[in-house]
Motif scaffolding. Structure first.
Motif, PDB file in Angstrom:
ATOM      1  N   HIS A  31       0.900  -1.169  -0.041  1.00 45.62           N
ATOM      2  CA  HIS A  31       0.143  -0.047  -0.011  1.00 45.62           C
ATOM      3  C   HIS A  31       0.831   1.238   0.055  1.00 45.62           C
ATOM      4  O   HIS A  31       1.859   1.490   0.705  1.00 45.62           O
ATOM      5  N   PRO A  33       0.739   4.977   1.066  1.00 45.39           N
ATOM      6  CA  PRO A  33      -0.350   5.821   2.127  1.00 45.39           C
ATOM      7  C   PRO A  33      -0.863   6.974   1.242  1.00 45.39           C
ATOM      8  O   PRO A  33       0.014   7.430   0.313  1.00 45.39           O
ATOM      9  N   GLU A  59      -5.906   2.901   8.037  1.00 45.91           N
ATOM     10  CA  GLU A  59      -5.387   2.969   7.182  1.00 45.91           C
ATOM     11  C   GLU A  59      -6.208   3.810   5.887  1.00 45.91           C
ATOM     12  O   GLU A  59      -6.946   3.204   5.537  1.00 45.91           O
ATOM     13  N   TYR A  61      -5.133   4.534   1.900  1.00 42.01           N
ATOM     14  CA  TYR A  61      -4.099   4.350   1.204  1.00 42.01           C
ATOM     15  C   TYR A  61      -4.548   4.528  -0.253  1.00 42.01           C
ATOM     16  O   TYR A  61      -5.811   4.298  -0.839  1.00 42.01           O
TER      17      TYR A  61
END
Ligand SMILES: [Ca+2]
Ligand SMILES: [Ca+2]
Length: 134
Positions: A31, A33, A59, A61
């Motif tokens: 991933h 970000p 998260e 991403y």
């Protein structure tokens, strides 16, 4: 797209690849970000990113672009396009050589190892292959 590739390269010959499905999405493994300040679902999605709070740490991403499906790749007509997380790769098809952006036909008739024609036959180079003509 769910692909994995196996690339078998032979000296003098072209690179042959086999593509088959694999049981996970490549973009799930890696991933990039997304730049967010509050790390909320709203801010993340407003930036066109994926929000994942299935783990303990939320998260945000970036989405992978499938250049192969969207047609934004620059692969040669005689190449396979393979989507990768945040990138893609072009691989020349069997019978061709090059960097994937440019693939040219291999003239198998120039080298006896590449054309096992009978001694009485004449090797005729063809696009992506060759033939032995008696
Ligand atoms: Ca991609
Ligand atoms: Ca050829």
């Amino acid at each position: 797209m769910r692909f994995c590739i196996l690339c078998l390269c032979f000296a003098l010959a072209s690179c042959q690849i086999e593509i088959f499905e694999k049981p996970y999405v490549v973009s799930e493994l890696y991933h990039l970000p997304c730049t967010v300040t509050t790390n909320t679902k709203e801010e993340c999605e407003a930036k066109g990113c994926y929000y994942d709070d299935s783990e303990n740490v939320p998260e945000c991403y970036q989405k992978n672009i499938d250049e192969c499906t969207e047609g934004t790749h620059n692969c040669d007509l005689h190449a396979f396009c393979v989507d990768l997380p945040y990138s893609f790769v072009c691989l020349c098809k069997a019978g061709f050589k090059g960097n994937g952006q440019s693939c040219i036909d291999i003239d198998e008739c120039l080298h006896p190892l590449l054309n096992p024609c009978e001694p009485s036959a004449v090797c005729v180079n063809e696009l992506g292959g060759y033939s032995c003509v008696e």
